[in-house]
Design an enzyme around this catalytic site. Structure first.
Site, short mmCIF file in Angstrom:
data_model
loop_
_atom_site.label_atom_id
_atom_site.label_comp_id
_atom_site.label_asym_id
_atom_site.label_seq_id
_atom_site.Cartn_x
_atom_site.Cartn_y
_atom_site.Cartn_z
CG HIS A 1 3.84 3.26 -1.72
ND1 HIS A 1 4.27 2.69 -2.73
CD2 HIS A 1 3.84 2.48 -0.65
CE1 HIS A 1 4.95 1.72 -2.28
NE2 HIS A 1 4.67 1.40 -0.96
CD GLU B 1 -4.24 28.97 -2.78
OE1 GLU B 1 -3.84 29.11 -3.85
OE2 GLU B 1 -3.85 28.56 -1.93
CG ASP C 1 -12.08 11.14 -1.85
OD1 ASP C 1 -11.97 10.14 -2.68
OD2 ASP C 1 -13.00 11.57 -1.18
CG HIS D 1 0.31 2.04 -4.96
ND1 HIS D 1 0.44 3.20 -5.54
CD2 HIS D 1 1.64 1.55 -4.75
CE1 HIS D 1 1.52 3.71 -5.54
NE2 HIS D 1 2.29 2.86 -5.03
CB CYS E 1 5.83 1.18 -7.12
SG CYS E 1 5.33 0.46 -5.44
CB CYS F 1 7.29 4.41 -5.35
SG CYS F 1 5.17 4.84 -5.44
#
Length: 201
Positions: free
Chosen positions: A91, A56, A105, A144, A146, A150
């Site tokens: 996560h 799409e 990505d 990362h 949170c 998360c």
């Protein structure tokens, strides 16, 4: 072929995204969940490029929601709802696969994502090997942060365990020499305390 692998990666990531949506959507206040659009492989035997993919077309502002390397800082990732939910998806997958697989990505328009990647540890995960370096997994673990999504999913912070271990070792080594010094030199305690403070800064 790269095209076949690309198809396999995106559709594998899509399956994880469906499972993530099934867990997240029923949660009160979670709202819309990012979706990885399907990618289809077509075979064109008469063409000099026999395999192609069809998906799409996404119309709108195309945004990258996950980092490929530490040098790329993307505020839309941190500040937008789609960006935060993508980080939570990463996560969630990381926790579900015990740190063996990470969807990378993450990019697209709004909540519709395409052209994603997958990083696995060298041996792969459940017979599947990703198309991205496993250093992405280490980097994700380090970078990362949170967010509320998360927390809604009850995901375990990736930072606390690492920091607790470091704190425990550093306080042990500090306390031992200090406590013995204080016992030996009680009168100099006030000056020692000042020295300690100035050396800290």
């Amino acid at each position: 072929s790269v095209v076949i692998q690309e198809c396999c990666v995106q559709n594998t990531a899509r399956e994880y995204a469906k499972l993530y949506a099934a867990e997240a959507e029923p949660l009160e206040g979670f709202g819309e969940v990012p979706e990885i659009i399907p990618i289809f492989l077509i075979h064109r035997p008469a063409n000099n490029i026999p395999y192609a993919t069809v998906e799409e077309e996404l119309v709108g502002e195309f945004v990258k929601y996950s980092v490929k390397d530490g040098k790329e800082v993307n505020f839309l990732r941190r500040d937008s709802e789609a960006g935060q939910k993508c980080c939570t998806f990463q996560h969630w997958v990381y926790e579900k696969t015990n740190g063996n697989l990470l969807v990378t990505d993450l990019q697209g328009v709004g909540m519709k994502l395409t052209d994603v990647g997958i990083a696995t540890l060298a041996k792969g995960y459940k017979g599947f090997k990703g198309n991205c370096s496993f250093s992405f997994i280490e980097q994700f673990r380090a970078l990362h942060q949170c967010n509320e999504y998360c927390e809604m999913l009850g995901l375990k912070s990736l930072r606390t365990t690492h920091q607790k271990q470091r704190k425990a070792t550093s306080t042990k080594s500090k306390n031992l020499p200090n406590s013995s010094m204080v016992k030996k030199m009680v009168p100099k305690k006030a000056r020692e305390h000042r020295d300690f403070i100035s050396s800290e800064h």
